[in-house]
Motif scaffolding. Sequence first.
Motif, PDB file in Angstrom:
ATOM      1  N   GLN A  21      42.738  51.206  38.526  1.00  0.00           N
ATOM      2  CA  GLN A  21      41.910  50.187  38.531  1.00  0.00           C
ATOM      3  C   GLN A  21      42.656  49.026  39.378  1.00  0.00           C
ATOM      4  O   GLN A  21      42.019  48.048  39.667  1.00  0.00           O
ATOM      5  CB  GLN A  21      41.202  49.728  37.324  1.00  0.00           C
ATOM      6  CG  GLN A  21      40.143  50.563  36.733  1.00  0.00           C
ATOM      7  CD  GLN A  21      39.818  50.395  35.318  1.00  0.00           C
ATOM      8  OE1 GLN A  21      40.345  49.681  34.582  1.00  0.00           O
ATOM      9  NE2 GLN A  21      39.029  51.263  34.694  1.00  0.00           N
ATOM     10  N   THR A  22      43.979  49.146  39.150  1.00  0.00           N
ATOM     11  CA  THR A  22      44.854  48.029  39.728  1.00  0.00           C
ATOM     12  C   THR A  22      45.785  48.326  40.900  1.00  0.00           C
ATOM     13  O   THR A  22      46.831  47.660  41.162  1.00  0.00           O
ATOM     14  CB  THR A  22      45.392  47.230  38.689  1.00  0.00           C
ATOM     15  OG1 THR A  22      46.009  48.270  37.680  1.00  0.00           O
ATOM     16  CG2 THR A  22      44.538  46.373  37.765  1.00  0.00           C
ATOM     17  N   SER A  23      45.679  49.705  41.438  1.00  0.00           N
ATOM     18  CA  SER A  23      46.574  50.058  42.370  1.00  0.00           C
ATOM     19  C   SER A  23      45.684  50.478  43.511  1.00  0.00           C
ATOM     20  O   SER A  23      44.407  50.543  43.626  1.00  0.00           O
ATOM     21  CB  SER A  23      47.279  51.355  41.853  1.00  0.00           C
ATOM     22  OG  SER A  23      46.323  52.125  41.550  1.00  0.00           O
ATOM     23  N   GLY A  24      46.391  50.809  44.467  1.00  0.00           N
ATOM     24  CA  GLY A  24      45.861  51.138  45.864  1.00  0.00           C
ATOM     25  C   GLY A  24      44.871  50.499  46.595  1.00  0.00           C
ATOM     26  O   GLY A  24      45.009  49.174  46.889  1.00  0.00           O
ATOM     27  N   ALA A  25      43.552  50.788  46.401  1.00  0.00           N
ATOM     28  CA  ALA A  25      42.392  50.297  47.117  1.00  0.00           C
ATOM     29  C   ALA A  25      42.210  48.960  46.384  1.00  0.00           C
ATOM     30  O   ALA A  25      41.542  47.938  47.081  1.00  0.00           O
ATOM     31  CB  ALA A  25      41.145  50.997  47.318  1.00  0.00           C
ATOM     32  N   PHE A  26      42.577  48.940  45.261  1.00  0.00           N
ATOM     33  CA  PHE A  26      42.199  47.831  44.220  1.00  0.00           C
ATOM     34  C   PHE A  26      42.921  46.572  44.257  1.00  0.00           C
ATOM     35  O   PHE A  26      42.982  45.681  43.386  1.00  0.00           O
ATOM     36  CB  PHE A  26      41.678  48.209  42.945  1.00  0.00           C
ATOM     37  CG  PHE A  26      40.649  49.222  43.092  1.00  0.00           C
ATOM     38  CD1 PHE A  26      39.186  48.809  43.282  1.00  0.00           C
ATOM     39  CD2 PHE A  26      40.853  50.772  42.954  1.00  0.00           C
ATOM     40  CE1 PHE A  26      38.278  49.756  43.388  1.00  0.00           C
ATOM     41  CE2 PHE A  26      39.755  51.570  43.305  1.00  0.00           C
ATOM     42  CZ  PHE A  26      38.411  50.895  43.453  1.00  0.00           C
ATOM     43  N   LEU A  27      44.057  46.724  45.117  1.00  0.00           N
ATOM     44  CA  LEU A  27      44.975  45.436  45.026  1.00  0.00           C
ATOM     45  C   LEU A  27      44.210  44.443  45.731  1.00  0.00           C
ATOM     46  O   LEU A  27      44.629  43.207  45.590  1.00  0.00           O
ATOM     47  CB  LEU A  27      46.251  45.878  45.766  1.00  0.00           C
ATOM     48  CG  LEU A  27      47.024  46.946  45.074  1.00  0.00           C
ATOM     49  CD1 LEU A  27      48.111  47.313  45.892  1.00  0.00           C
ATOM     50  CD2 LEU A  27      47.600  46.206  43.675  1.00  0.00           C
ATOM     51  N   LYS A  28      43.439  44.934  46.651  1.00  0.00           N
ATOM     52  CA  LYS A  28      42.720  43.775  47.490  1.00  0.00           C
ATOM     53  C   LYS A  28      41.443  43.398  46.958  1.00  0.00           C
ATOM     54  O   LYS A  28      40.620  44.515  46.433  1.00  0.00           O
ATOM     55  CB  LYS A  28      42.498  44.052  48.889  1.00  0.00           C
ATOM     56  CG  LYS A  28      43.778  43.733  49.944  1.00  0.00           C
ATOM     57  CD  LYS A  28      43.699  43.730  51.389  1.00  0.00           C
ATOM     58  CE  LYS A  28      42.983  45.018  51.601  1.00  0.00           C
ATOM     59  NZ  LYS A  28      43.038  45.686  52.908  1.00  0.00           N
ATOM     60  N   PRO A  29      40.581  42.335  47.097  1.00  0.00           N
ATOM     61  CA  PRO A  29      39.353  42.040  46.526  1.00  0.00           C
ATOM     62  C   PRO A  29      38.157  42.724  47.842  1.00  0.00           C
ATOM     63  O   PRO A  29      38.557  43.115  48.728  1.00  0.00           O
ATOM     64  CB  PRO A  29      39.231  40.627  46.584  1.00  0.00           C
ATOM     65  CG  PRO A  29      40.148  40.096  47.527  1.00  0.00           C
ATOM     66  CD  PRO A  29      41.315  41.141  47.454  1.00  0.00           C
ATOM     67  N   PRO A  30      37.000  43.134  47.013  1.00  0.00           N
ATOM     68  CA  PRO A  30      36.105  43.621  48.028  1.00  0.00           C
ATOM     69  C   PRO A  30      35.741  42.710  48.995  1.00  0.00           C
ATOM     70  O   PRO A  30      36.089  41.283  49.112  1.00  0.00           O
ATOM     71  CB  PRO A  30      34.805  43.659  47.200  1.00  0.00           C
ATOM     72  CG  PRO A  30      35.126  43.072  45.966  1.00  0.00           C
ATOM     73  CD  PRO A  30      36.339  42.809  45.609  1.00  0.00           C
ATOM     74  N   ALA A  31      35.461  43.209  50.244  1.00  0.00           N
ATOM     75  CA  ALA A  31      35.444  41.989  51.416  1.00  0.00           C
ATOM     76  C   ALA A  31      34.531  41.000  51.031  1.00  0.00           C
ATOM     77  O   ALA A  31      34.719  39.960  51.723  1.00  0.00           O
ATOM     78  CB  ALA A  31      34.989  42.843  52.615  1.00  0.00           C
ATOM     79  N   TYR A  32      33.305  41.230  50.651  1.00  0.00           N
ATOM     80  CA  TYR A  32      32.422  40.339  50.316  1.00  0.00           C
ATOM     81  C   TYR A  32      32.880  39.076  49.314  1.00  0.00           C
ATOM     82  O   TYR A  32      32.346  38.091  49.163  1.00  0.00           O
ATOM     83  CB  TYR A  32      31.207  41.141  49.584  1.00  0.00           C
ATOM     84  CG  TYR A  32      29.793  40.064  49.533  1.00  0.00           C
ATOM     85  CD1 TYR A  32      28.898  40.080  50.475  1.00  0.00           C
ATOM     86  CD2 TYR A  32      29.485  39.597  48.233  1.00  0.00           C
ATOM     87  CE1 TYR A  32      27.769  39.422  50.476  1.00  0.00           C
ATOM     88  CE2 TYR A  32      28.514  38.748  48.280  1.00  0.00           C
ATOM     89  CZ  TYR A  32      27.284  38.799  49.619  1.00  0.00           C
ATOM     90  OH  TYR A  32      26.294  38.033  49.460  1.00  0.00           O
TER      91      TYR A  32
END
Lengths: 439, 303
Positions: A356-367
């Motif tokens: 939940q806090t690594s990889g793709a989830f280091l950045k917020p969703p584009a929206y």
Amino acid sequence: MPYTKRRRLVRTAVAIALGATTLAACGSESADSETESGPASLTYWTWTPGMDKVVDLWNKGPGKKDQITVTVKKQASGDTLVTKILTAHKAGKAPDLVQAEYQALPTLVSNDALADISKHVGGAEDEFAGGVWQQTTLGTDAVYAVPQDIGPMMFYYREDLFKQYGLTVPTTWDEFAETARKLKKAAPGKDLTTFSANDSGLFAGLAQQAGAKWWTTSGDQWKVSIDDAATQKVAKFWGGLVKEGAIDNQPMYTPAWNKALNTGKQIAWVSAVWAPGTLTTAAPDTKGKWAMAPLPQWSVSENRTGSWGGSSTAVTTDSKHQAAAAKFATWLNTDSEALNALAKESGIYPAATNAQTSGAFLKPPAYFSHQADFYRKAADIAETTAPSAWGPNVNVAYTTFKDTFGAAAKSKSDFGAALDEMQADTVADMKKQGFEVAP
Amino acid sequence: MSSLAVPQAEPRAGSTPGTAQDRRPPLRRRIALVPTVTLLLGALYCLLPVAWVVIAATKSGRELFSTFTFLPGTGFADNVRDLTAYRDGVYWQWMANSALYAGLGALLSTCVSAVSGYALATYRFRGRETIFNVLLAGVLMPPVILAVPQYLLLAQADLTDSYLSVLLPQILFPYGVYLARIYAAAAVPADVVEAGRMDGASEWRIFTRIALPMMIPGMVTVFLFQFVAIWNNFLLPYIMLSDDEKFPITLGLFTLLEQGANTPALYTLVITGAFLAVLPLVALFLVIQRFWSLDLLSGAVKS
């Protein structure tokens, strides 16, 4: 929406037909839990978009080594899939692996469609929050699925409009009601949010946050407490707001709702972690104007949330390669490479806590690109998820909810009566299905 | 899709004797107001959703819910491109599957209907009425009820999740047999069959060379009915198929819509897909319409 009606029609039709053929099909069930070793070819029913790409990683990597090949058969999500799995299971033809929402697991287990994979998922438990894992064990020693994604609930609001109308983000439900009234006074044409009865998962999640336990077991008996004090509190709260006109009573996911969000007629939404995806299509013009906060609480000292959505990967009793299937299910939902691919290809919010806090989830969703700590916050909220208690006929409770609460919201009448009906219908259906129900 | 009405044959000019010469005063040609308004309202009720689909299919995802409902959008080409790109063009595979299920299925079921309808109409044999009554009961039975038992049966034969599993159950079409019997009884006079026998033709030859041509217009109707029924069928393929490469269009669009809560629904794709899926049906009706007018020519018998 038109398809909701069709879906229900389909379900009813299948249910009737199933009832008629249950007797004939009973004889063909096999309780064969023998597992074979060696090369295995597995089929996997899932609705997750992009799952075939994730499965390719398995087939080229660990799967190749173990000679376990998985084939994805893409399905439509929802209760109809549960019915389809049960129908296939009656014929002994269920696929090896299925995707199932948490609330569907008791239904599948009580029909003997899911295999106990506790022997094959050693260590996986530690990867998940206790409340999430508990949903796949149904409170027993068995394990019926591996959690895949979760939907911890959160509060979304239009940051700019909150500032404009001098509103503060509510931390309790009382403040939430006050905020709704204050907005109504400041801008009578606008609503804080709406109470919608067309997705029962929302109400179930809100009740779960308040501490409701709709289905429990003691011994061989089920106890249904849809009308318990916690749920009544939630129903009364929303019913009151609708009745006094502090919030809207129009359903969500309609073109009108999309428009209300897009034009700022509704300025907040009680939703879950997957909301950014929905908002992207529903309110494209308001990108960057929303913010996320924890769900309001029932008392200042509490810190809990409910869940709305989420699903797991389960192995069926029809599978001839249960060990191999469980191995794949564990890899899919705990391996960091797999979870990264799931986040990238399918946009799911993983149940595994590390992911939940690594990889793709280091950045917020584009929206929500301006809320840099979106997923950090989300992970903290996910940790506070209240335990849930699902039973074998959630679909019936959900259908009744849509009917009774839908009518009550429309006519702004008593939500308590609607809740009573939901309880009565659910109990009646369980008795009809042959479950022992405590009075 | 079901809102497509069967086009009514226009009365031919001069078909009613005397109308051409009889110049009626305008007063008598006054339009009856109430029926006309009712019909117009009915037409509006049926056509508005179609218009909505047509217009919504041209809107991009951004425009879909934000612009005025009946204002055409600018995204049609993009929508079609996105739809084609979805899962490597699986949409067109669904379209082809639907065409196969509906085309072949309707053809086979028309053949079966023609043979059985003709037999029921022409031959007198013990149990004929029983068979016909059972058939009538079959007409009243919604096919939805049968989908699950059919699935369990085909599972025994290991035929589920195959093209055959969708085709086979739809070949027998009770309503088609019923129509064929009624039509054969009306369009194939016993005298003609008798004359064929006198001339020494075999029963099969009488059926294929004499009766079948007379039954063509009725069989076109059966074909159309069954084609539309299979094209729109949802539950049977839903239960039978698990591989989305074999899905018909109805099922495909359903999976497109139900992607799970955490994925934005692909509304624009579904709407564009639904719009494109209606086109073959419209085309079929337009093309096949002319066969109905054959009725007048081929049904005539010299007496």
